[in-house]
Design an enzyme around this catalytic site. Structure first.
Site, short mmCIF file in Angstrom:
data_model
loop_
_atom_site.label_atom_id
_atom_site.label_comp_id
_atom_site.label_asym_id
_atom_site.label_seq_id
_atom_site.Cartn_x
_atom_site.Cartn_y
_atom_site.Cartn_z
N HIS A 275 0.85 -1.19 0.00
CA HIS A 275 0.00 0.00 0.00
C HIS A 275 0.88 1.24 0.00
O HIS A 275 2.11 1.16 0.02
CB HIS A 275 -0.88 0.00 1.26
CG HIS A 275 -1.95 -1.04 1.24
ND1 HIS A 275 -3.28 -0.74 1.10
CD2 HIS A 275 -1.87 -2.39 1.34
CE1 HIS A 275 -3.99 -1.87 1.11
NE2 HIS A 275 -3.16 -2.88 1.27
N GLU A 354 3.22 -0.56 3.85
CA GLU A 354 2.99 0.77 3.26
C GLU A 354 4.36 1.29 2.86
O GLU A 354 5.22 1.48 3.71
CB GLU A 354 2.36 1.69 4.31
CG GLU A 354 1.14 1.11 5.01
CD GLU A 354 -0.17 1.57 4.40
OE1 GLU A 354 -0.14 2.38 3.45
OE2 GLU A 354 -1.23 1.12 4.89
ZN LIG Z 1 -3.99 1.12 1.21
#
Ligand SMILES: [Zn+2]
Length: 659
Positions: A275, A354
């Site tokens: 992400h 992330e």
């Molecule tokens: Zn995300």
């Protein structure tokens, strides 16, 4: 002067566009990005069911919502500020050819992405295969490449998965995954470490899990990308959830179904989904506050990812949270997230990584992010070779699907299964000494104590499970036939070992729950034979009712085993009316009668003068034994008569009510 005019105009413009999203806004974009503040962290537990929370920084919440979600959010009365959508980036650098894309500093148009995936397969067909996992809402492809030395086989190797961009506007991982595929394929045979990974692990990579979101602005640009899929749903809130059940946020989306199907077909022991929007390694659970039994392992593996990244990037990269890692729930609660789905329901281990503060990262920053992450990408794949691993088979070497459980350690579905096709299991775990139990239906549990394992190393433990008992007598059928009040039982064996014989047992269905089986007969066995043998037995003069029969096969060593149970329904052979019970009675009594065929039946009660006082039954009844209750509480003491009337049969009996 001119500059400030432009600034004012663009400020007004953005205020106009982003202040109040209306239906037109949602029609075009599908989702709104906004922020607001909360007073208590607990508010998130409610909000996370309504909107898609993207980040929580202090008491500021960043979130997305589709029109319906946003209206629900508005009803809560929070003050909010609409923000520019992270996927709206005007000057995004798109590649115009596969060669240009191969420089890894631009984003691929959709067709170029698909072409590149199939190009990998044709350029490296011996170690790379495209797996089409299904279509999106708008018919785009959810593609994986599988990279493995024997790519068309399912080997006794761990299956590993990377997947990126299930939030369509978080695009950094998309290009980095394409580059990782290229790097693995082109280094195979040249780079010892990568060759070793490809030879020993099935590596599955899905660069884009939500292409409809990424290409919301059209197939030729990632400008206009959305977080949600084309149905305006957040795919990372759409999976079965350990706490909230199968459908935490409504029906599964096609993209979710494709991923669930793949997860169930294979046995991914370790995975990650990439992400953007912040820089952190997030580990389970997302849905509840208690820790995973392997929390220390999750922290270890997450720190290893982040530490290696930090050693090869500027000091500002992936340095927040707890030195670059966070427990999911501690950050903010997510329901329906993919990492909890894989970790809980599929017994895998998944991280949410992330990898860039900017969601739609300017393409010129992609090479730098590759440099930061490339070592960790490989380290993480490699970690599925560590821990306790081996193959579970039966005594003749057939692979078995067995539950592998660590006593005093596993709960919340942290125990794993060996692979049903290859029998291999991979128990990722923090260093220590463990007692492992292997169990499979039909086999004795095997407990292996004091298995020692160290971090970043492998303990091999192959296990052979012993069948519970060799089948001494192979019964091919056992059946019963009812004829009047007789039951004929028959069975056939195709082979017998050491078979002394069979005891035949019967129990009334009504009392079978208290297990009072009675022995009604015995049949001599044939000892040891490979011949077919038939047995029969007749159970005579049985009162009507429902019964269960079973065989107790006994060998010469007095070991025994029960057959399956079969149920028979012995119908009455004639009409009858039984004496009521109890008698005398106060105030209720039971009246039983039998009918041999389906008949219209009336049961009446008269007083001593012949006056009808009650009709207990007046309807068509199936053949069998029937019971009625008579309640005399409204009547005075004395003699009563009860009668049954049906075509061709009538009977009357006397009973005494004594108050
Ligand atoms: Zn995300």
């Amino acid at each position: 002067m001119k500059i400030s005019v432009i600034l004012i105009v663009s400020f007004l413009f953005s205020t106009l566009i982003f202040s109040q999203p209306d239906s037109k806004f949602f029609e075009k974009k599908g989702e709104v990005y906004f922020k607001f503040s909360i007073a208590e962290k607990e508010e998130i537990n409610i909000l996370t069911r309504i909107i898609s929370i993207d980040n929580v920084v202090g008491n500021i919440v960043y979130a997305y919502a589709n029109e319906e979600e946003f209206n629900e959010f508005l009803s809560l009365g929070y003050e909010y500020e609409v923000l520019r959508s992270p996927g709206d980036v005007d000057d995004v650098q798109m590649s115009s050819s596969l060669e240009e894309l191969g420089l890894w500093d631009s984003y691929p148009p959709y067709d170029a992405y698909i072409n590149m995936m199939y190009q990998f397969e044709s350029d490296y067909s011996s170690i790379c295969k495209v797996v089409d996992a299904g279509n999106t809402v708008q018919g785009r492809k959810i593609l994986f490449v599988k990279i493995s030395d024997n790519v068309n086989e399912r080997e006794t190797e761990p299956q590993f998965m990377y997947s990126s961009t299930m939030h369509g506007d978080e695009t950094t991982g998309f290009v980095l995954m394409l580059r990782l595929i290229d790097s693995l394929l082109s280094s195979y045979g040249n780079d010892t470490r990568i060759t070793n990974l490809v030879n020993n692990i099935e590596i599955w990579i899905n660069p884009n899990a939500n292409p409809d979101g990424t290409y919301h602005g059209g197939n030729n640009t990632v400008n206009g990308a959305t977080r949600y899929n084309a149905n305006n749903k957040d795919l990372n809130r759409n999976f079965p959830d350990p706490a909230e059940g199968q459908y935490p946020t409504g029906p599964w989306q096609p993209e979710t179904i494709a991923m669930i199907n793949l997860a169930q077909q294979y046995n991914f022991i370790l995975s990650a989904n990439f992400h953007g929007g912040t820089e952190v390694v997030n580990y389970p659970w997302d849905t509840w506050s208690r820790f995973h039994p392997d929390d220390n392992w999750f922290q270890f593996i997450s720190h290893k990812y982040a530490d290696t990244v930090q050693a090869h990037s500027p000091s500002t990269y992936m340095n927040g949270f707890d030195d670059g890692i966070t427990n999911g729930y501690a950050w903010y609660r997510v329901v329906g997230g993919r990492q909890d789905f894989f970790t809980y329901f599929e017994r895998g281990r998944e991280l949410t990584i992330e990898i860039s503060d900017t969601k739609l990262l300017p393409a010129s920053f992609l090479p730098a992010h590759w440099e930061y992450n490339k070592r960790s990408f490989l380290n993480y794949i490699e970690s599925c070779l560590f821990g306790i691993r081996g193959v579970v088979t039966d005594t003749v070497g057939n692979p078995l699907k067995a539950l592998v459980k660590i006593a005093g350690h596993d709960f919340d579905n942290s125990e794993i299964f060996s692979d049903s096709v290859s029998g291999n299991y991979h128990r990722l775990i923090y260093s220590g000494n463990y007692n492992l139990t292997f169990s499979a239906p039909g086999f004795f549990d095997t407990i292996i104590t004091n298995v020692s394992v160290n971090n970043l190393s492998t303990t091999i433990l192959n296990v052979e499970l012993i069948p519970e008992s060799p089948v001494p007598v192979e019964l091919v059928f056992f059946s019963a036939k009812v004829n009047g009040n007789m039951v004929s039982l028959s069975c056939e064996t195709v082979s017998e070992i050491n078979n002394r014989g069979f005891e035949i047992e019967r129990v009334s269905s009504l009392t079978s729950s208290i297990q009072n089986w009675i022995k009604i007969g015995y049949l001599n066995g044939f000892g040891t034979t490979t011949e077919k043998n038939n047995y029969s037995f007749v159970d005579k003069e049985i009162p009507s009712g429902k019964y269960l029969y079973r065989l107790k096969q006994i060998d010469f060593d007095e070991n025994y085993k029960y057959s399956q149970e079969i149920e028979v329904d012995v119908k009455p052979v004639s009409f009858s009316l039984e004496q009521n019970y109890p008698n005398p009675f106060n105030p209720t009594t039971k009246i039983e009668f039998s009918i041999p065929e389906k008949s219209y039946v009336k049961v009446k009660v008269f007083d001593i003068l012949g006056n009808l006082v009650s009709i207990l039954k007046s309807e068509e009844l199936d053949a069998g034994v029937h019971k009625l209750n008579f309640d005399g509480s409204k009547f005075s003491s004395g003699i009563y008569y009860y009668s049954i009337e049906t075509v061709g049969f009538r009977s009357v009996k006397k009973m005494l009510l004594l108050k």
